[in-house]
Design an enzyme around this catalytic site. Structure first.
Site, PDB file in Angstrom:
ATOM      1  N   LYS A 161      -0.903  -0.573  11.831  1.00 54.74           N
ATOM      2  CA  LYS A 161       0.011  -1.163  10.858  1.00 54.74           C
ATOM      3  C   LYS A 161       1.058  -1.955  11.633  1.00 54.74           C
ATOM      4  O   LYS A 161       1.961  -1.385  12.247  1.00 54.74           O
ATOM      5  CB  LYS A 161       0.675  -0.081  10.001  1.00 54.74           C
ATOM      6  N   ILE A 165       0.834  -1.202   0.000  1.00 56.53           N
ATOM      7  CA  ILE A 165       0.000   0.000   0.000  1.00 56.53           C
ATOM      8  C   ILE A 165       0.863   1.243   0.000  1.00 56.53           C
ATOM      9  O   ILE A 165       1.993   1.226   0.485  1.00 56.53           O
ATOM     10  CB  ILE A 165      -1.004   0.053   1.182  1.00 56.53           C
TER      11      ILE A 165
END
Ligand code: IVH
Length: 699
Positions: free
Chosen positions: A133, A95
């Site tokens: 994350k 990403i």
């Protein structure tokens, strides 16, 4: 002749055993899920082990019963020569990362999404899911007919490595799914190592290295340790490296013939994964528009260091799957997701020198001076090496390239050295045995990690603490000489050593901030008054390590004169009540420092005096060995005088009630200490009973 119950019909026998094995597996799966994923075990570990052992024995006796989804398969199979490849039919994408550490990362993402979706200002906020994350490695878990058949690393996104054997050892990962799950299901997520597991692993590794076991090493950080474990060809080794997993997405999914769940949002999909037994982080939240994303980023950033695992940012994802499809991909990154990073907490830099700092209490701390480096949001030039053992363990040398870590407001520390970058002849660090500030002897006592300067009274680093201690109410007592004032006096260099206190004049004092003439005069008066003291208070006031108030009293009583204490051998000191080898050695070291003796002489020269007495070796002390707690208001005695009298009779006075307390002396308004004494069944007496004990001791 056989005695087996099912001897007549072996098929029946096997069916019976198979049913039992299935039953055991189902129960073990459920208990493992409660234990490893929900953190809420239902049965004791021993009971789990019993079920596990039974299943293992059954499978061993009947190899046909073995199956890849059995909990016994978590222990790891045979070592591999190399990993096979795994092809990802749905590629494992990365990403886009917003590296700015401010709010703009979230703002930019929301603006892009709205633009792509053709939304205008009047349209409502887009719904996102905000996630952590995780700092580990991406993994794709493939289930066919509800059974884990393959685990693959990301590799280049198309082709990864088959690490199924190692991934099976992760207890949090289900080996079998509930029947409602799709026919083919690929769950994507992060394999990571919890910080506590990482610390414990490194401790075990250090022990192995200390034993001289070849080929063992410690790991730089949890991510590294996790990656090493996943890429371990011998699964039995991987099984000893405690890994964890969080699910955050899907790969290939083929619905069953009868349909199966159809998700419309990312959030609902995560909820279903949790229902199917996958660990999903508790911090997953829905957020509307950039403002709520920013708030999430801030909140998680603030609590980052309290999480049991490392994160390096947060991830925002558009919640509606229909909008995700509409947004699609640019090159290899989805337009519907972004990672918003936090500043790295670890960086590489070089060691310029290793200094030793002296703390306020005399503790020596080795500190690496570093080439300036931006880490954890600030520029760092110093990092602590904690103490001698840590410095030796990490073996940090001048010129070394090191990993520095700064997490939250914690003091930056050197985590490890990159040995491959070590310059030749880099000299090992050794702890100095002299205080770098005052030159006094620095000693490390048995069982202690730290070196300490023994020049307490003289050492510039310890001035403030030394003066405060000396002036304490129960030491030499200088009324009105508090924390702030001492700091001012020391910082403005008006006082360098303890005797300077008695050289203070009205002029110097009045020059201080916020010091009225009246207060200055009061202080001078208090100083004058403090000159008349007792030997015990004076000895206590010197702040000798391990010499508390009670010991100082014993010393004063035993020797009668200061010179006798200063010159006593360790053997002579050991004759004193309450003085053991540690205290005796500490006293000897203190008075062996010429600087400390000088300060004592100067104080005497300034007029500090006390009544010297005759030595009184070992009095009869009937309260010896008894511990008292005094609570509430006594009718006649003040708390201090009661304490003095108990101590004079050989007793100890403690601040809190415990099982070791012998008597609680309770006066009016006694509160929780009295309740605790009653609860523990400790003898409670009043003042008059105390006086009886004390007078009895005079007989
Ligand atoms: S989503 C198509 N969610 O970050 C989106 N990734 O480049 C696929 N990561 O190596 C990724 N936590 O392993 C996603 N909550 C999270 C994540 C996460 C960590 C890792 C992932 C990948 C990298 C993204």
């Amino acid at each position: 002749m056989h005695t087996d119950l099912f001897d007549d019909n072996p098929a029946d026998a096997l069916e019976h055993v198979a049913r039992r094995a299935l039953d055991l597996r189902t129960r073990l799966h459920a208990h493992a899920h409660r234990y490893y994923v929900l953190d809420d075990p239902q049965i004791p570990d021993a009971e789990y082990d019993r079920l596990f052992n039974e299943l293992q024995a059954l499978e061993l006796a009947h190899p046909v019963l073995q199956s890849p989804d059995s909990p016994t398969q978590r222990v790891g199979g045979k070592p591999l020569a190399q990993f096979a490849s795994v092809h990802h039919t749905v590629p494992m994408l990365s990403i886009r990362t917003e590296t700015d550490t401010e709010a703009t990362g979230a703002q930019n993402f929301d603006t892009r999404v709205r633009k792509e979706l053709g939304l205008t200002e009047s349209d409502p906020a887009v719904e996102y899911v905000a996630e952590l994350k995780f700092d580990g490695l991406a993994m794709s878990l493939r289930y066919e007919a509800g059974v884990l058949v393959q685990a693959g690393t990301r590799g280049d996104g198309q082709t990864g490595e088959d690490v199924t054997q190692n991934i099976r050892t992760i207890h949090q990962i289900p080996l079998r799914l509930p029947v409602a799950a799709p026919a083919v299901l690929e769950v994507r997520g992060e394999v990571y190592m919890r910080r506590a597991d990482f610390e414990a692993l490194n401790a075990r590794q250090r022990a192995k290295i200390a034993q001289g076991i070849k080929g063992e090493k410690t790991f730089v950080n949890p991510r590294n340790a996790a990656a090493g474990a996943v890429r371990q060809l011998d699964p039995s080794i991987a099984a000893q490296r405690p890994l964890s997993f969080f699910a955050y997405g899907l790969g290939e999914v083929t619905a069953q013939e009868n349909g199966g769940p159809e998700f419309t949002t990312h959030f609902a999909m995560l909820q279903t994964l949790a229902l199917w037994g996958f660990p999903v982080a508790g911090q997953v939240e829905r957020a509307h528009g950039a403002i709520e994303l920013i708030a999430y980023h801030r909140r998680m950033g603030a609590s980052r260091d309290r999480l049991p695992f490392d994160i390096d940012g947060v991830v925002y994802k558009v919640n509606a799957l229909s909008l995700q499809r509409q947004l699609g991909f640019v090159t290899r990154e989805p337009r519907w997701a972004v990672a918003h990073k936090y500043p790295a907490q670890e960086q590489l830099t070089t060691v310029l020198s290793i200094d030793v700092q002296v703390g306020r209490t005399g503790k020596l701390t080795p500190v690496a001076k570093l080439a300036p480096v931006f880490v954890g949001g600030v520029t760092v030039t110093n990092a602590t090496l904690h103490n001698e053992d840590e410095a030796r363990r990490k073996d940090v040398r001048v010129g070394d390239t090191v990993v520095v870590r700064r997490a939250g407001d914690v003091i930056p520390e050197v985590v490890s050295v990159l040995l491959e970058k070590r310059i030749e002849d880099a000299r090992q660090f050794t702890m100095p045995h002299q205080c770098p500030v005052c030159g006094s002897l620095a000693v490390r006592e048995e069982g202690e990690a730290d070196y300490r300067c023994t020049g307490g009274l003289f050492c510039g680093a310890q001035r403030r603490e030394a003066i405060l201690h000396f002036a304490h109410r129960r030491a030499v007592e200088v009324d009105g000489l508090g924390d702030k004032l001492v700091e001012q006096l020391v910082d403005s260099n008006i006082i360098r050593t303890l005797p300077d206190l008695y050289k203070l004049g009205l002029v110097a004092l009045s020059s201080l901030d916020r010091m009225a003439d009246k207060s200055a005069a009061n202080l001078l008066e208090a100083l004058e008054k403090s000159k008349q003291t007792t030997l015990a208070r004076f000895v206590f006031g010197l702040g000798i390590r391990h010499v508390g108030e009670a010991t100082a009293k014993e010393l004063a009583r035993h020797f009668g004169k200061l010179d006798a204490i200063m010159d006593a051998t360790e053997d002579a000191l050991l004759q004193v009540n309450d003085v053991g080898p540690i205290v005796a050695s500490s006293l000897r070291t203190f008075f062996d420092q010429p600087h400390n003796r000088e300060v004592v002489e100067q104080l005497r020269a300034c007029g500090v005096t006390w009544q010297e007495g005759e030595p009184a070796p070992r009095a009869f002390m009937p309260l010896a060995g008894k511990t008292f707690v005094i609570t509430g208001i006594l009718p006649n005695l003040s708390r201090d005088s009661a304490k003095d009298q108990v101590e004079a009779a050989g007793g100890k006075v403690a601040g809190s009630v415990s099982k070791k307390t012998d008597y609680v002396v309770a006066g009016a308004d006694a509160g929780s200490k009295l309740l605790k004494a009653q609860a523990l069944g400790i003898t409670v007496i009043d003042e008059s009973a105390l006086l009886v004990l004390l007078t009895a001791s005079m007989d």
